[in-house]
Write an enzyme that holds these catalytic residues in place. Structure first.
Site, PDB file in Angstrom:
ATOM      1  N   GLU A  48       0.953  -1.060   0.071  1.00  0.00           N
ATOM      2  CA  GLU A  48      -0.017  -0.024   0.139  1.00  0.00           C
ATOM      3  C   GLU A  48       0.963   1.017   0.019  1.00  0.00           C
ATOM      4  O   GLU A  48       0.590   2.250  -0.716  1.00  0.00           O
ATOM      5  CB  GLU A  48      -0.995  -0.010   1.290  1.00  0.00           C
ATOM      6  CG  GLU A  48      -2.151  -1.078   1.102  1.00  0.00           C
ATOM      7  CD  GLU A  48      -2.809  -1.051   2.306  1.00  0.00           C
ATOM      8  OE1 GLU A  48      -2.185  -1.389   3.288  1.00  0.00           O
ATOM      9  OE2 GLU A  48      -4.092  -1.091   2.182  1.00  0.00           O
ATOM     10  N   GLU A  60      -3.693  -9.524   3.603  1.00  0.00           N
ATOM     11  CA  GLU A  60      -4.364  -9.380   4.796  1.00  0.00           C
ATOM     12  C   GLU A  60      -5.431 -10.273   5.211  1.00  0.00           C
ATOM     13  O   GLU A  60      -5.866 -10.745   6.194  1.00  0.00           O
ATOM     14  CB  GLU A  60      -5.073  -8.040   4.692  1.00  0.00           C
ATOM     15  CG  GLU A  60      -4.057  -6.771   5.148  1.00  0.00           C
ATOM     16  CD  GLU A  60      -3.054  -6.253   3.699  1.00  0.00           C
ATOM     17  OE1 GLU A  60      -3.334  -7.013   2.738  1.00  0.00           O
ATOM     18  OE2 GLU A  60      -2.526  -5.139   3.540  1.00  0.00           O
TER      19      GLU A  60
HETATM   20  N1  3HC Z   1       4.704  -8.001  11.297  1.00  0.00           N
HETATM   21  C1  3HC Z   1       5.283  -8.278  12.461  1.00  0.00           C
HETATM   22  N2  3HC Z   1       6.447  -9.164  12.397  1.00  0.00           N
HETATM   23  C2  3HC Z   1       6.175  -9.763  11.163  1.00  0.00           C
HETATM   24  C3  3HC Z   1       5.448  -9.612   9.811  1.00  0.00           C
HETATM   25  C4  3HC Z   1       5.009  -8.366  10.380  1.00  0.00           C
HETATM   26  N3  3HC Z   1       4.215  -8.043   9.411  1.00  0.00           N
HETATM   27  N4  3HC Z   1       5.749 -10.543   8.856  1.00  0.00           N
HETATM   28  C5  3HC Z   1       6.778 -10.950   9.394  1.00  0.00           C
HETATM   29  N5  3HC Z   1       7.112 -11.017  10.727  1.00  0.00           N
HETATM   30  C6  3HC Z   1       8.095 -11.522  11.525  1.00  0.00           C
HETATM   31  C7  3HC Z   1       7.757 -12.961  11.732  1.00  0.00           C
HETATM   32  O1  3HC Z   1       6.890 -13.509  12.674  1.00  0.00           O
HETATM   33  C8  3HC Z   1       9.330 -13.686  11.962  1.00  0.00           C
HETATM   34  O2  3HC Z   1       9.528 -13.570  13.197  1.00  0.00           O
HETATM   35  P1  3HC Z   1      10.395 -14.671  14.206  1.00  0.00           P
HETATM   36  O3  3HC Z   1      11.780 -14.742  13.537  1.00  0.00           O
HETATM   37  O4  3HC Z   1      10.259 -13.995  15.421  1.00  0.00           O
HETATM   38  O5  3HC Z   1       9.684 -15.825  14.080  1.00  0.00           O
HETATM   39  C9  3HC Z   1      10.090 -12.712  11.082  1.00  0.00           C
HETATM   40  O6  3HC Z   1       9.468 -11.451  10.849  1.00  0.00           O
HETATM   41  C10 3HC Z   1      10.630 -13.142   9.816  1.00  0.00           C
HETATM   42  O7  3HC Z   1       9.323 -13.919   9.132  1.00  0.00           O
HETATM   43  P2  3HC Z   1       9.205 -15.211   8.521  1.00  0.00           P
HETATM   44  O8  3HC Z   1       9.681 -16.349   9.358  1.00  0.00           O
HETATM   45  O9  3HC Z   1       7.953 -15.264   7.877  1.00  0.00           O
HETATM   46  O10 3HC Z   1      10.334 -14.839   7.329  1.00  0.00           O
HETATM   47  P3  3HC Z   1      10.384 -15.336   5.621  1.00  0.00           P
HETATM   48  O11 3HC Z   1      11.540 -14.739   5.132  1.00  0.00           O
HETATM   49  O12 3HC Z   1       9.936 -16.853   5.439  1.00  0.00           O
HETATM   50  O13 3HC Z   1       8.804 -14.762   5.042  1.00  0.00           O
HETATM   51  C11 3HC Z   1       7.395 -12.708   4.684  1.00  0.00           C
HETATM   52  C12 3HC Z   1       8.897 -13.297   5.012  1.00  0.00           C
HETATM   53  C13 3HC Z   1       7.095 -13.214   3.150  1.00  0.00           C
HETATM   54  C14 3HC Z   1       7.620 -11.212   4.872  1.00  0.00           C
HETATM   55  C15 3HC Z   1       6.373 -13.235   5.623  1.00  0.00           C
HETATM   56  O14 3HC Z   1       6.734 -12.961   7.055  1.00  0.00           O
HETATM   57  C16 3HC Z   1       4.882 -12.940   5.438  1.00  0.00           C
HETATM   58  O15 3HC Z   1       4.351 -13.188   4.842  1.00  0.00           O
HETATM   59  N6  3HC Z   1       4.885 -11.756   6.438  1.00  0.00           N
HETATM   60  C17 3HC Z   1       3.400 -11.133   6.579  1.00  0.00           C
HETATM   61  C18 3HC Z   1       3.196 -10.117   5.562  1.00  0.00           C
HETATM   62  C19 3HC Z   1       1.598  -9.517   5.711  1.00  0.00           C
HETATM   63  O16 3HC Z   1       0.686 -10.600   6.008  1.00  0.00           O
HETATM   64  N7  3HC Z   1       1.445  -8.586   5.680  1.00  0.00           N
HETATM   65  C20 3HC Z   1       0.329  -7.875   5.803  1.00  0.00           C
HETATM   66  C21 3HC Z   1       0.322  -7.405   6.974  1.00  0.00           C
HETATM   67  S1  3HC Z   1      -1.391  -6.596   7.656  1.00  0.00           S
HETATM   68  C22 3HC Z   1      -1.101  -4.981   7.057  1.00  0.00           C
HETATM   69  O17 3HC Z   1      -0.263  -4.741   6.433  1.00  0.00           O
HETATM   70  C23 3HC Z   1      -2.317  -4.337   7.485  1.00  0.00           C
HETATM   71  C24 3HC Z   1      -2.416  -3.109   6.469  1.00  0.00           C
HETATM   72  O18 3HC Z   1      -3.251  -3.153   5.219  1.00  0.00           O
HETATM   73  C25 3HC Z   1      -2.806  -1.770   7.118  1.00  0.00           C
END
Ligand code: 3HC
Length: 705
Positions: free
Chosen positions: A109, A129
């Site tokens: 975004e 999301e």
């Molecule tokens: N917030 C907080 N922590 C997060 C995070 C996030 N958005 N995304 C990842 N993390 C943390 C994980 O919990 C993990 O923590 P840990 O090492 O303590 O276990 C660490 O970051 C590394 O993450 P991964 O193990 O998942 O690492 P990968 O390299 O395998 O994957 C990624 C990276 C593809 C970015 C994956 O972490 C992911 O899909 N993250 C979530 C993405 C997501 O859902 N974003 C949307 C959030 S909601 C939002 O944005 C609302 C908005 O519209 C207002």
């Protein structure tokens, strides 16, 4: 600036280029510090006469991967992301976003609010999301349709699919794809172009042609609504995601964003959001097991699989897909040829479904894969996976032979769903190298892998199990030795309960309906028909032979099975499957058989309604889940949740059975169990862990920390 965001100006021949860099490891989540820093940086850029264009870029391995999920459920600290993005888009000097790694959720975004976007070739963008029980809440549902059109935007937002740079370019989501591997350099190169070509400020919120083109097209929207609702199976977020996207066609941008916020807050305050975020973190916690702290995974290049049946061939294909060389071993040439056919059939299906192409299929089938009818062929394998019948004597016999021929240091695994891995390990001279791997059928599709750590299994052998799960893109869950490990042990309990409910007066079709409405893809009797009622019967016979404890209520199932009605494969089981259909119709003869059994046992039928069915079903599942944790079979409650989510169809939007229990209230679950205790004190004995947690005023989640 703040520690999370830096601001620097490069004096370039083309003009001053401000570089705004986000640095919040590991994934640059848009935490309060990032939002605050970004807003300040944008304001500084606005005031900075020396900078004519800005580049927003992430440091480390990725652009912003989304809002900071850890902040959800807590009071929001200003500035909110929508305000920051409004400030970015509203700037009167051009801002370029350089995307690498993954720009997800609030990160994508942020990119959409910039005036131009350049992505590295390896980058991916998406709005996931929906998988957190949410919708994009910082303008994503309003900006993406303006760039990509409503249909592409709705598909991306309701499925959360990540899109690669090439597709993003085609969809008009990014303006350019950079072949290099340095996002800052890519951003600066694009910024130079902006200056040289005097490219105008282009605000996504003001690009209206695509959303106007479908304004009022109710037939299109209704079609999309029907499709999304059907796929959602009770999950709210895809449905509201779509409503927000449709709002982009009906309302001017500013009002559309307000509508998006209302829907976002509705989801933010819903139990589904809490459940799905639990699942998100549980996914990442489940692989953190004690053995990985000390054990280093052994090599996994060459594998041997013993057995070419359904499980053996599925396991083989999942390893071939992961690029491992696999030798499949069968007892004779004929069986080996059959095993090869099974593997080739799955690979051919893979070609049909577009997972692999013909050349890859031929490479896997002919180069990486080989068959042998000689067990000494295990000798060069790094890992041997025995996938023969679920029979202790057969497995012991095979492990004695494997022990003779496998090289030193090889990991020896048994693919078993129930059996005692200590006993299997004990027949070898190297029990420390033995572990259980419980694959789920079909093994090349199902994501769950229970990694059974036996008493003598070394840490590096367990670590190899987890490394294998990762390599095969599966979710590894650590389990201890017991009959059925985590998943099948719990399954056995609620299947028994389902048979008690039927015998006591509830129709099996009503049970399936209640379970389906709860969010499962199918009910227990439909599952029985799919797996084969003969398999269930063989399992019951084994348990009876081993001294079945408690009430036996499966007589009606035994009678149905004895008629040769094994389920889908014979066209008849609990249901009738006409003309090869996979959707069954209730069978009046089944109800007659059940009635006859009730009459013989002098049972006066007392049918239960949906709610009563599910209260019992969940109470039985949760009670056994608690025992599995209490006995250390599962490390934590979250391991039970992940097992049931990935292996047994538990709806993700309910978080898993133990998260569900926490959300209903553990005291209420205990009260339910106690209220059923009179019916069958042995079956309904409350797990001590639940009693203790309720007494301490704690919940399962307190044990996940
Ligand atoms: N917030 C907080 N922590 C997060 C995070 C996030 N958005 N995304 C990842 N993390 C943390 C994980 O919990 C993990 O923590 P840990 O090492 O303590 O276990 C660490 O970051 C590394 O993450 P991964 O193990 O998942 O690492 P990968 O390299 O395998 O994957 C990624 C990276 C593809 C970015 C994956 O972490 C992911 O899909 N993250 C979530 C993405 C997501 O859902 N974003 C949307 C959030 S909601 C939002 O944005 C609302 C908005 O519209 C207002």
């Amino acid at each position: 600036m703040t520690e999370a965001v830096s601001y620097d100006v490069l004096s370039d021949a083309a003009g001053g280029i401000a570089v705004i860099a986000i640095d919040n490891p590991p994934v640059n989540a848009a935490s309060h510090a990032v939002r605050d820093g970004l807003l300040k940086a944008i304001e500084q850029f606005g005031d900075d006469a020396s900078a004519a264009v800005a580049v927003v870029v992430g440091k480390g391995r990725t652009f912003i991967a989304g809002a900071d999920i850890r902040e959800f459920g807590k009071p929001m600290q200003a500035p909110g992301l929508p305000d920051v993005l409004e400030a970015i888009e509203g700037q009167n000097k051009p801002i370029v976003c350089a995307i690498h790694g993954t720009a997800l959720g609030g990160g994508f975004e942020t990119a959409l609010s910039c005036h131009y976007r350049v992505a590295l070739k390896s980058a991916r963008v998406g709005l996931p999301e929906v998988h957190l029980g949410l919708l994009p809440g910082a303008g994503g549902t309003q900006r993406l349709p303006r760039l990509a059109g409503i249909e592409a935007a709705a598909e991306m937002i309701t499925t959360g699919r990540h899109v690669n740079a090439g597709e993003a370019l085609k969809l008009g989501i990014v303006d350019s794809v950079d072949e290099g591997d340095d996002p800052q350099a890519a951003g600066i190169a694009f910024a130079r172009r902006v200056l040289a070509e005097q490219m105008p400020i282009r605000r996504t919120s003001q690009v209206n042609d695509k959303v106007e083109a479908v304004r009022g097209n109710e037939a299109l929207f209704d079609g999309m609504r029907a499709m999304v609702k059907k796929k959602a199976k009770g999950q709210l977020s895809p449905v509201l995601c779509l409503e927000a996207v449709i709002a982009s066609t009906e309302l001017p941008f500013a009002e559309g964003v307000q509508r998006e916020r209302e829907l976002f807050m509705e989801l933010m305050n819903s139990p589904q959001r809490e459940a799905m975020i639990h699942a998100f973190f549980a996914d990442r916690q489940v692989g953190k097991v004690p053995e990985l702290k000390t054990g280093v995974a052994r090599p996994l290049d060459q594998a041997a699989v013993i057995g070419g049946g359904t499980m053996g061939s599925g396991i083989t294909v999942s390893m071939l897909y992961a690029g491992m060389a696999v030798t499949m071993i069968e007892r004779d040439e004929e069986s080996a040829a059959r095993g090869r056919k099974n593997v080739e059939r799955i690979l051919d299906e893979g070609v049909k479904r577009g997972k692999i192409d013909q050349a890859q299929r031929d490479h896997l089938a002919n180069t990486l894969y080989g068959v042998s009818a000689d067990i000494s062929s295990v000798s060069n394998a790094d890992i041997v996976i025995e996938a023969a019948f679920e029979n202790m004597d057969v497995k012991k016999d095979l492990f004695r032979q494997i022990d003779k021929h496998a090289k030193q240091g090889a990991v020896l695994a048994s693919n078993t769903s129930y059996l005692n891995v200590n006993e299997i390990a004990a027949v070898t001279g190297r029990p420390q190298d033995v572990l259980g791997l419980h694959f789920f059928s079909p093994a090349h599709v199902m994501r769950l892998l229970e990694i059974v750590v036996a008493d003598k299994t070394l840490a590096d052998v367990a670590a190899t199990g987890f490394a294998l799960a990762k390599k095969l893109k599966k979710v590894g869950v650590r389990a201890g030795v017991c009959d059925g490990f985590i998943g099948n042990r719990i399954l056995e309990r609620y299947l028994s309960l389902a048979s008690y409910m039927v015998e006591d007066g509830t129709s099996p079709y009503d049970i399936d309906k209640a379970v389906l409405e709860f969010g499962y893809p199918m009910g227990p009797n439909q599952m029985g028909d799919l797996a084969g009622l003969d398999i269930g019967m063989a399992n019951r016979e084994r348990k009876v032979a081993e001294g079945w404890q408690g009430r036996y209520a499966a007589d009606y199932m035994d009678r149905i099975t004895a008629l040769g009605r094994y389920g889908q494969k014979t066209g008849r089981g609990f249901y009738i499957y006409e003309d090869g259909s996979r959707i069954g119709k209730p069978d009046p003869e089944v109800l007659e058989i059940i009635d006859a059994v009730r009459a013989e046992k002098n049972i006066t039928p007392k049918p239960l309604d949906n709610e009563a069915i599910m209260r019992r079903y969940m109470a039985a599942m949760i009670n056994e889940g608690a025992r599995v944790v209490e006995e250390g079979i599962a490390l934590r409650p979250l391991d039970v949740d992940i097992t049931m989510l990935y292996g047994y169809g538990f709806p993700r939007w309910r978080g898993g059975p133990l998260k569900y229990a926490d959300m209903v209230g553990l005291d209420k679950i205990l009260a339910d169990i106690r209220s059923f205790e009179g019916e069958d004190p042995e079956f309904w004995k409350p797990a001590q862990l639940i009693v203790d947690l309720v007494a301490r005023g704690e919940n399962f989640d307190s044990l996940n920390k």
